[in-house]
Structures are given as C-alpha cells and as structure tokens.
Design an enzyme around this catalytic site. Structure first.
Site, short mmCIF file in Angstrom:
data_model
loop_
_atom_site.label_atom_id
_atom_site.label_comp_id
_atom_site.label_asym_id
_atom_site.label_seq_id
_atom_site.Cartn_x
_atom_site.Cartn_y
_atom_site.Cartn_z
N HIS A 168 2.55 1.74 -3.38
CA HIS A 168 1.57 2.34 -4.29
C HIS A 168 1.39 3.83 -3.99
CE1 HIS A 168 -2.47 2.13 -6.47
NE2 HIS A 168 -2.66 3.19 -5.69
N GLU A 169 1.19 4.16 -2.71
CA GLU A 169 0.94 5.56 -2.35
C GLU A 169 2.16 6.45 -2.61
OE1 GLU A 169 -2.00 6.30 -1.99
OE2 GLU A 169 -2.81 4.33 -1.47
N HIS B 222 2.15 7.47 -6.10
CA HIS B 222 1.33 8.68 -6.34
C HIS B 222 2.09 9.93 -5.90
CE1 HIS B 222 -2.33 6.68 -7.50
NE2 HIS B 222 -2.61 6.16 -6.32
N THR C 274 0.85 -1.19 0.00
CA THR C 274 0.00 0.00 0.00
C THR C 274 0.89 1.25 0.00
OG1 THR C 274 -1.73 -1.21 1.15
CG2 THR C 274 -1.90 1.20 1.17
N VAL D 227 2.11 7.23 -19.11
CA VAL D 227 3.35 6.45 -19.18
C VAL D 227 3.22 5.55 -20.41
CG1 VAL D 227 4.73 4.66 -18.05
CG2 VAL D 227 3.75 6.52 -16.68
N1 ARG Z 1 -6.81 2.21 -2.77
C1 ARG Z 1 -5.54 2.83 -2.51
C2 ARG Z 1 -5.23 3.96 -3.51
O1 ARG Z 1 -5.89 4.16 -4.49
C3 ARG Z 1 -4.39 1.85 -2.40
C4 ARG Z 1 -4.49 0.47 -2.95
C5 ARG Z 1 -3.20 -0.29 -2.72
N2 ARG Z 1 -3.26 -1.69 -3.10
C6 ARG Z 1 -2.62 -2.67 -2.44
N3 ARG Z 1 -2.61 -3.90 -2.88
N4 ARG Z 1 -1.97 -2.44 -1.34
O2 ARG Z 1 -4.31 4.74 -3.40
ZN ZN Z 2 -3.95 4.73 -5.79
CA CA Z 3 0.27 3.62 -20.21
#
Ligand code: ARG
Ligand code: ZN
Ligand code: CA
Length: 242
Positions: A154-155, A158, A151, A176
């Site tokens: 992923h964050e 962003h 998580t 991308v």
């Molecule tokens: N829902 C969150 C977002 O859009 C994070 C999702 C992360 N996924 C994971 N498998 N940890 O930022």
């Molecule tokens: Zn996200």
């Molecule tokens: Ca792309």
C-alpha cells in the site's frame, strides 16, 4: 517500461527491543511480498471477483534488497514528522534516495499509524516509506491482521503516486478511471459485494491494495493504477528511472 523496472531497496531498521530489530528473514519476506503483489504472483490474485477481472493488473515492477542499515534507539514512539529519516533527530538518513527505495522500519508510531509514504515530487532527504515493525513482511514479528506484508504494498503504491481508492473524501476521486467510487475507507474484511452509495451505486473494490482493509482482504491493483504508477518513471514524472 513494463517488466523492466528494477527498484533497489534499502531497509533502515530503528529498534529499541529485540523484536523490533527485525530479522533478515522478515526483511526478505517483505521484498518477496512486494515482488509477488506488484507482479500478480500473489496466491490470492485468483480471488479477484469476476466483475474486476477485466481491470486487474500486473504492475511489472521488481524489487531487490540492496542493503540493511540497523540502529538502536531509546525512542518508544515515532510520528509522521520524518524524524526517523534524519540522523540529527535520532533517525537514519536515506541511502541515495534518487535511485533507491528507502524503507524505515520503526517501533510504534503515535496515533495507531502503521505506515506512511512520501508521494513523488517531495524532498529527496525524506523520500521513501515508513512501516511499523509488526506490520512488516509476513514472518517474524509481523502480527495479524497486518501480517501479510500489504502495508508496504500500500505505501509503495503511494510512493508511486497512487491515492486512496476513496480519494480521502466521501465518493472522492483517486484519479484512476477503472477503480470504482467508494463512500469511504473500508476496514476489516468486507463481504462481497459491498455496494457504494456514490453515484451509480457501484460495487466497491474493497480488495484493492489502496483501500484500508486487512492484509488478507486486499490483493489487486488495476490497469489504471499501473499506468499511473509507471508514469512516475517517465522523464518529468517525478522519479528518476531506476
Ligand atoms: N494507514 C496506512 C496508510 O494510509 C496503511 C494501511 C495499510 N493497510 C493494510 N491492510 N496493511 O498509508
Ligand atoms: Zn494510505
Ligand atoms: Ca476511480
């Protein structure tokens, strides 16, 4: 800049229960996962399908834990309104956000949100990422299927300007070039190959950190994502050089 970027991290823990007061070991496990995932040192990196091997990439960004700030709270749920980042709203103000990645670890978030991030260019007072305590790191209170620290991977993607791989629209763009078009978000652990119905019916890159699959089923960034992330460290790119 490759390999030379070291990002100091401050972890801000807002806890109501003992479990939410995540241990030092759980915090360090998250730093370790970030260092693995952003440097192609994750053990599942070799699981990337041959089709995507030419584009898989080590981002070359390193993270070091600078400090931990802990504060108890009576709040049972947080939302994406950034209250956890403001002492006046029961949160913790960020530490030197222009030169540090602030992570807030919170109890529950409303709407089933497990984490969210601010993109480059936003207010420094709210800069950073927020992660639910049970989706943070890979030990202690971390719970399946979000128990491998992805998580935060992923964050932080962003936070370094990456969009969701499906572009938040049907066959949308993530700006991308070397990531394929996806119909929509993928969840769980899709079997490979999973074909898109977007133009050209590409195989979707469901194992990319910027999809919505389970932690165990995401394990790569691409070279194009790396370029987009590293651009945020260049003068004018939105973030101060660390
Ligand atoms: N829902 C969150 C977002 O859009 C994070 C999702 C992360 N996924 C994971 N498998 N940890 O930022
Ligand atoms: Zn996200
Ligand atoms: Ca792309």
């Amino acid at each position: 800049a490759d390999g030379s970027i070291l990002i100091p991290v401050v972890v801000n823990v807002l806890y109501r229960t003992t479990a939410q007061n995540v241990s030092a070991a759980q915090i360090q496990s998250q730093i370790d996962v970030l260092n693995a995932d952003y440097n192609a040192l994750n053990s599942d990196y070799s699981s990337v399908p041959a089709l995507f091997s030419p584009v898989k990439a080590s981002v070359g960004v390193h993270f070091v834990l600078k400090s931990v700030v802990r504060q108890s709270t009576t709040k049972t749920s947080w939302s994406t309104n950034d209250a956890m980042k403001k002492s006046a709203q029961g949160g913790i103000n960020p530490t030197t956000p222009d030169s540090v990645l602030n992570i807030w670890v919170v109890g529950a978030m409303s709407g089933g949100v497990i984490g969210y991030a601010q993109f480059p260019g936003g207010a420094s007072a709210t800069d950073g990422v927020v992660i639910a305590y049970n989706c943070f790191g890979n030990t202690g209170a971390a719970a399946s299927p979000f128990n491998l620290g992805r998580t935060a991977t992923h964050e932080v993607g962003h936070w370094l300007n990456l969009r969701h791989i499906w572009g938040d629209a049907t066959c949308g763009t993530d700006y991308v070039d070397d990531t394929p078009f996806h119909n929509a978000a993928n969840y769980g652990c899709p079997s490979y190959p999973h074909y898109s119905t977007c133009s050209g019916t590409p195989v979707e890159q469901t194992m990319n950190y910027m999809d919505y699959t389970d932690d165990a089923c995401m394990y790569m960034f691409t070279a194009g994502q790396k370029t987009r992330m590293l651009a945020t460290f260049v003068s004018g790119g939105g973030r101060t050089l660390f």
